[in-house]
Design a protein around this motif. Sequence first.
Motif, PDB file in Angstrom:
ATOM      1  N   PRO A 189      35.156 -30.133 -23.131  1.00  0.00           N
ATOM      2  CA  PRO A 189      35.050 -29.229 -24.286  1.00  0.00           C
ATOM      3  C   PRO A 189      34.583 -27.824 -23.928  1.00  0.00           C
ATOM      4  O   PRO A 189      34.852 -26.879 -24.676  1.00  0.00           O
ATOM      5  CB  PRO A 189      34.019 -29.940 -25.186  1.00  0.00           C
ATOM      6  CG  PRO A 189      34.088 -31.369 -24.795  1.00  0.00           C
ATOM      7  CD  PRO A 189      34.342 -31.351 -23.331  1.00  0.00           C
ATOM      8  N   THR A 240      37.818 -26.121 -23.010  1.00  0.00           N
ATOM      9  CA  THR A 240      38.669 -25.873 -24.176  1.00  0.00           C
ATOM     10  C   THR A 240      37.970 -25.045 -25.252  1.00  0.00           C
ATOM     11  O   THR A 240      38.533 -24.834 -26.329  1.00  0.00           O
ATOM     12  CB  THR A 240      39.110 -27.212 -24.797  1.00  0.00           C
ATOM     13  OG1 THR A 240      37.949 -27.960 -25.203  1.00  0.00           O
ATOM     14  CG2 THR A 240      39.919 -28.025 -23.798  1.00  0.00           C
ATOM     15  N   ASN A 241      36.740 -24.581 -24.969  1.00  0.00           N
ATOM     16  CA  ASN A 241      35.961 -23.763 -25.921  1.00  0.00           C
ATOM     17  C   ASN A 241      35.713 -24.484 -27.241  1.00  0.00           C
ATOM     18  O   ASN A 241      35.841 -23.894 -28.320  1.00  0.00           O
ATOM     19  CB  ASN A 241      36.667 -22.432 -26.184  1.00  0.00           C
ATOM     20  CG  ASN A 241      36.753 -21.565 -24.943  1.00  0.00           C
ATOM     21  OD1 ASN A 241      35.778 -21.433 -24.197  1.00  0.00           O
ATOM     22  ND2 ASN A 241      37.925 -20.977 -24.697  1.00  0.00           N
ATOM     23  N   ASN A 242      35.346 -25.748 -27.140  1.00  0.00           N
ATOM     24  CA  ASN A 242      35.074 -26.529 -28.347  1.00  0.00           C
ATOM     25  C   ASN A 242      33.600 -26.811 -28.588  1.00  0.00           C
ATOM     26  O   ASN A 242      33.248 -27.443 -29.586  1.00  0.00           O
ATOM     27  CB  ASN A 242      35.835 -27.853 -28.316  1.00  0.00           C
ATOM     28  CG  ASN A 242      37.264 -27.714 -28.761  1.00  0.00           C
ATOM     29  OD1 ASN A 242      38.164 -27.562 -27.941  1.00  0.00           O
ATOM     30  ND2 ASN A 242      37.494 -27.721 -30.068  1.00  0.00           N
ATOM     31  N   LYS A 257      42.099 -29.346 -33.667  1.00  0.00           N
ATOM     32  CA  LYS A 257      41.762 -29.307 -32.246  1.00  0.00           C
ATOM     33  C   LYS A 257      40.349 -29.827 -32.017  1.00  0.00           C
ATOM     34  O   LYS A 257      40.114 -30.611 -31.090  1.00  0.00           O
ATOM     35  CB  LYS A 257      41.882 -27.875 -31.726  1.00  0.00           C
ATOM     36  CG  LYS A 257      41.476 -27.721 -30.271  1.00  0.00           C
ATOM     37  CD  LYS A 257      41.455 -26.267 -29.854  1.00  0.00           C
ATOM     38  CE  LYS A 257      40.943 -26.100 -28.424  1.00  0.00           C
ATOM     39  NZ  LYS A 257      40.818 -24.678 -28.030  1.00  0.00           N
ATOM     40  N   ILE A 317      39.264 -33.169 -29.709  1.00  0.00           N
ATOM     41  CA  ILE A 317      38.328 -33.074 -28.598  1.00  0.00           C
ATOM     42  C   ILE A 317      37.082 -33.910 -28.858  1.00  0.00           C
ATOM     43  O   ILE A 317      36.569 -34.603 -27.962  1.00  0.00           O
ATOM     44  CB  ILE A 317      37.947 -31.599 -28.346  1.00  0.00           C
ATOM     45  CG1 ILE A 317      39.167 -30.808 -27.890  1.00  0.00           C
ATOM     46  CG2 ILE A 317      36.836 -31.500 -27.316  1.00  0.00           C
ATOM     47  CD1 ILE A 317      39.753 -31.269 -26.575  1.00  0.00           C
TER      48      ILE A 317
END
Length: 383
Positions: A195, A198-200, A247, A251
């Motif tokens: 994460p 993925t910038n989550n 998204k 995630i």
Amino acid sequence: MTSGVPISWSDGRGQPDDGISALFSPSEFTGLFALNGFSILCSLFVVIFIHKYRNDITVMAATRQQHTWQQRQLSQPQRQRSILRPMGTQAKMYLSLPAPLRLLFIASIVDVLYSVFRIYYLTVSMPGFGGDHQANCKASMTGVTFFNLMSVFVRALLSVHLQLLILSNVTRALAYERHFLIGALLVSLVLSVLPVITNNYVWLSFDPTMGSAHCGYFPLHRTTDDLVDIPSEYFWSESMAQSAMRKGLVIMWATNFAWLTLTVFYGAVVIVSVVIRMIHRRSNVKSLAKNQSVIVEPSQRRREFVHMTTKVVRRILQFPLMVVVCHILEVVYGMATLSRAVQLMRSGLLSADDVGRFESNKTLTRLYLASHIMLGLEGVITL
């Protein structure tokens, strides 16, 4: 919903917006801090105790086999009252090795670090936190995810031992321990870092699923209400917000909640299966005891074997049971969040101007609080 309406979940600096409610009340934050602190003390006590008396435990484990042989020389009435295990069984060899204590030692270390990162996460979510919310959310959530997964994976190894030894009669159950732990470490590391890539892991000044400010998985961005001189790439429409929400859900489940769910249900299945197997074996022994044509010695050995397997189960069943008890509410929270997010996306309620949904998230917030309480109790229950 009109396209181009600005979404105001979190700003680019990761700073909270005024007027958004906190995740928990001050007293609830204080209670969680105290609970996690006590959990750290309990886990540290277990680690220190096992480390201090590790030599005595090793000696006791090494002499168990000799003690068993000596007890087998007792008279028949005494043997019937003993807890002997039949010589040569893999279960006896398993009991002679302190595998549960080794895993308890590892799990307690993991629990200490897990509690530390939970405190870190709660500190970032508290009102008045003066640091960079976005950077601290990434750091705290990475640690929380990693040690959460390691906590359930280490305890799940005892479920694997139970399945291999009791249910599948595999004679080399302990041979898989090191490989399992290395695999658990690598899987937890990859899942906790993904994460970040993925910038989550983001700071949300308003989480649409709960209506409060905290660290989350949904990369929703903020624009100002004044659209003058704002570049078009900062405009977030409802469809863009829904895409970010989808998204985040993928995630969140792929890197955390799906693994927790599988582990919890696997532990529950193993517990039920072992209990059924034990009941079945006990009933078989009773049937053999009533059959006068059966030789006494094999019947006695069967009773000893059942008693031995019961001791195995009592010793290590606490680990999968602890995973189920302490993490079941976390799994329920993940499912409730998924349901809530899908409801918001279907209703088109992700725009910033719909504040009527705030109060509908109290149940989800209470569930999230309850899951934090159960996670904080994990180290206490271990003691």
